[in-house]
Design a protein around this motif. Structure first.
Motif, PDB file in Angstrom:
ATOM      1  N   VAL A  89     -51.372  72.666  17.571  1.00 41.84           N
ATOM      2  CA  VAL A  89     -50.706  72.681  16.271  1.00 41.84           C
ATOM      3  C   VAL A  89     -49.766  73.879  16.211  1.00 41.84           C
ATOM      4  CG1 VAL A  89     -50.993  72.754  13.759  1.00 41.84           C
ATOM      5  CG2 VAL A  89     -52.694  71.578  15.180  1.00 41.84           C
ATOM      6  N   TRP A  90     -48.550  73.621  15.724  1.00 36.30           N
ATOM      7  CA  TRP A  90     -47.508  74.636  15.673  1.00 36.30           C
ATOM      8  C   TRP A  90     -46.999  74.776  14.238  1.00 36.30           C
ATOM      9  CZ3 TRP A  90     -46.370  76.856  20.468  1.00 36.30           C
ATOM     10  CH2 TRP A  90     -46.890  76.172  21.578  1.00 36.30           C
ATOM     11  N   MET A  91     -46.466  75.948  13.947  1.00 36.10           N
ATOM     12  CA  MET A  91     -45.946  76.209  12.608  1.00 36.10           C
ATOM     13  C   MET A  91     -44.635  76.993  12.706  1.00 36.10           C
ATOM     14  SD  MET A  91     -47.305  78.746   9.566  1.00 36.10           S
ATOM     15  CE  MET A  91     -49.009  78.234   9.658  1.00 36.10           C
ATOM     16  N   ILE A  92     -43.669  76.578  11.878  1.00 34.29           N
ATOM     17  CA  ILE A  92     -42.457  77.366  11.683  1.00 34.29           C
ATOM     18  C   ILE A  92     -42.402  77.731  10.203  1.00 34.29           C
ATOM     19  CG2 ILE A  92     -39.940  77.421  11.799  1.00 34.29           C
ATOM     20  CD1 ILE A  92     -40.030  75.490  14.077  1.00 34.29           C
ATOM     21  N   PRO A  93     -42.908  78.908   9.830  1.00 31.19           N
ATOM     22  CA  PRO A  93     -42.812  79.315   8.430  1.00 31.19           C
ATOM     23  C   PRO A  93     -41.410  79.811   8.117  1.00 31.19           C
ATOM     24  CG  PRO A  93     -43.845  81.060   9.698  1.00 31.19           C
ATOM     25  CD  PRO A  93     -43.588  79.919  10.660  1.00 31.19           C
ATOM     26  N   GLU A  94     -41.009  79.641   6.863  1.00 29.44           N
ATOM     27  CA  GLU A  94     -39.729  80.207   6.462  1.00 29.44           C
ATOM     28  C   GLU A  94     -39.871  81.719   6.379  1.00 29.44           C
ATOM     29  OE1 GLU A  94     -37.421  81.982   3.799  1.00 29.44           O
ATOM     30  OE2 GLU A  94     -37.545  80.216   2.520  1.00 29.44           O
ATOM     31  N   SER A  95     -39.014  82.426   7.130  1.00 33.16           N
ATOM     32  CA  SER A  95     -39.074  83.892   7.183  1.00 33.16           C
ATOM     33  C   SER A  95     -37.660  84.448   7.245  1.00 33.16           C
ATOM     34  CB  SER A  95     -39.889  84.352   8.397  1.00 33.16           C
ATOM     35  OG  SER A  95     -39.380  83.787   9.597  1.00 33.16           O
ATOM     36  N   SER A  96     -36.838  84.050   6.290  1.00 33.73           N
ATOM     37  CA  SER A  96     -35.419  84.411   6.325  1.00 33.73           C
ATOM     38  C   SER A  96     -35.209  85.922   6.303  1.00 33.73           C
ATOM     39  CB  SER A  96     -34.678  83.749   5.160  1.00 33.73           C
ATOM     40  OG  SER A  96     -35.227  84.140   3.913  1.00 33.73           O
ATOM     41  N   GLN A  97     -36.132  86.668   5.697  1.00 36.45           N
ATOM     42  CA  GLN A  97     -35.977  88.120   5.643  1.00 36.45           C
ATOM     43  C   GLN A  97     -36.030  88.757   7.029  1.00 36.45           C
ATOM     44  OE1 GLN A  97     -38.876  89.670   2.894  1.00 36.45           O
ATOM     45  NE2 GLN A  97     -37.911  88.726   1.116  1.00 36.45           N
ATOM     46  N   SER A  98     -36.663  88.101   7.981  1.00 34.73           N
ATOM     47  CA  SER A  98     -36.730  88.624   9.345  1.00 34.73           C
ATOM     48  C   SER A  98     -35.488  88.272  10.162  1.00 34.73           C
ATOM     49  CB  SER A  98     -37.968  88.083  10.061  1.00 34.73           C
ATOM     50  OG  SER A  98     -37.814  86.700  10.360  1.00 34.73           O
ATOM     51  N   ARG A  99     -34.639  87.394   9.615  1.00 38.22           N
ATOM     52  CA  ARG A  99     -33.424  86.909  10.294  1.00 38.22           C
ATOM     53  C   ARG A  99     -33.765  86.233  11.622  1.00 38.22           C
ATOM     54  NH1 ARG A  99     -28.732  87.833   8.152  1.00 38.22           N
ATOM     55  NH2 ARG A  99     -27.716  87.378  10.145  1.00 38.22           N
ATOM     56  N   LYS A 100     -34.860  85.473  11.615  1.00 38.91           N
ATOM     57  CA  LYS A 100     -35.260  84.714  12.798  1.00 38.91           C
ATOM     58  C   LYS A 100     -35.897  83.401  12.358  1.00 38.91           C
ATOM     59  CE  LYS A 100     -36.432  88.873  15.503  1.00 38.91           C
ATOM     60  NZ  LYS A 100     -37.531  89.601  16.181  1.00 38.91           N
ATOM     61  N   ILE A 101     -35.828  82.405  13.239  1.00 42.55           N
ATOM     62  CA  ILE A 101     -36.621  81.187  13.080  1.00 42.55           C
ATOM     63  C   ILE A 101     -37.682  81.247  14.161  1.00 42.55           C
ATOM     64  CG2 ILE A 101     -36.617  78.665  13.148  1.00 42.55           C
ATOM     65  CD1 ILE A 101     -33.731  78.742  12.172  1.00 42.55           C
TER      66      ILE A 101
END
Length: 329
Positions: free
Chosen positions: A148-160
């Motif tokens: 299981v994989w996750m891509i959380p929204e983390s725009s403050q880190s300037r990364k996907i």
């Protein structure tokens, strides 16, 4: 409005008179009153305060009926000073959870939590599973190669960034950064016609996080990811920002989208992707869903499903001082 002004508009402008003292005073009082009421509202309520709705459905649910009606929605309770939003349900190794953004109004930062579910509904409290120094939300979940994989929204880190459950559901390890140096929100992945596609709203000189859709493509989950040559492929507040999991029906790809024309999270669109390749992109919004008697409130902006468990979210008022008459259901 584009093009030269119409004659009737020009004549109308010419009839305006200079405002008098009474007009200026009335306008100023109105502005002050509005600001005061807004301040009182903020002092009395946590707003916006999101809530998660869930239900078990045997049919196609929202995607089949293009409606929020049908089986009644249940709301996940919260302590008032925290809210849950961006629900993503998943079952893995015989256990079911709804992953959510868990936001604390007092600290102003979100983390990712998991809420356990059984055959009859929620069976335990929300438990934090992922926290970073920056705000996290929108825990986009999927299975790949038995994990299981996750891509959380983390725009403050300037990364996907891509995280792997190790073990599921309580611990998540950063596997890699798929794309760096980017201000992106709600990155969502789908495999379609032999390729991996990533949809995200990107803030740059051409658009913002509410209205500017960019695509990225790769042959493998771990990249390399290349930007679509037509980025941003869509600039439209009515249908750019992703609102949950993709939906495949009869070989056609659909995506839930946020309709932000009247403000953030005000409505949910069901968009059919009519063209998706490395040269072009097009979609058509077939239905717009707004809060109604089936899901009362002022907002709705996420739609996800796993098996029979279907989830949405919305908003309500959360009183700061226990004044339950202020609560919006």
């Amino acid at each position: 409005m584009s093009g030269p002004p119409r004659a009737d508009v020009a004549q109308s402008v010419g009839r305006f008179s200079r405002p008098g003292a009474w007009d200026v005073g009335s306008y100023a009082v109105g502005r002050i009153s509005s600001a005061a009421l807004k301040r009182v509202y903020q002092l009395c309520l946590y707003s916006p305060h999101w809530r998660v709705g869930w239900r078990f459905v045997d049919d196609g649910g929202v995607w089949a009926g293009h409606s929020l009606g049908g089986v009644l929605w249940n709301s996940i309770a919260d302590p008032g000073y925290r809210f849950y939003a961006d629900p993503f349900p998943i079952s893995f190794q015989g256990r079911t959870f709804i992953f959510v953004e868990d936001f604390d109004h007092r600290g102003g930062k979100g983390i990712i939590s998991a809420i356990p579910f059984g055959d009859a509904g929620q069976i335990g409290p929300a438990e934090p599973v992922l926290s970073e120094p920056w705000h996290l939300s929108y825990p986009y979940l999927f299975e790949h190669r038995g994990e299981v994989w996750m891509i959380p929204e983390s725009s403050q880190s300037r990364k996907i960034s891509l995280y792997r459950a190790n073990p599921f559901p309580s611990r998540w390890t950063l596997d890699c950064d798929l794309i760096e140096d980017i201000d992106a929100s709600d990155a969502s992945l789908v495999q379609f016609e032999g390729k991996w596609w990533m949809f995200a709203t990107v803030r740059d000189e051409l658009g913002g996080l509410m209205d500017s859709l960019s695509l990225f493509c790769a042959e493998d989950l771990f990249g390399p990811w290349r930007p679509h040559p037509a980025n941003p492929v869509l600039i439209d507040a009515a249908g750019a920002r992703q609102a949950g999991q993709f939906h495949l029906q009869d070989g056609r790809l659909w995506r839930p989208v946020q309709d932000c024309r009247d403000g953030y999270g005000r409505a949910l669109g069901l968009a059919e992707v009519t063209r998706l390749n490395e040269q072009d992109y097009a979609q058509v919004i077939r239905t717009v869903l707004r809060p109604d008697r089936n899901w009362p409130g002022r907002r709705v902006h996420t739609l996800s499903r796993f098996g029979q468990l279907e989830c949405i979210d919305g908003s309500r008022n959360s009183p700061r001082f226990g004044a339950t008459w202020l609560r919006e259901t």
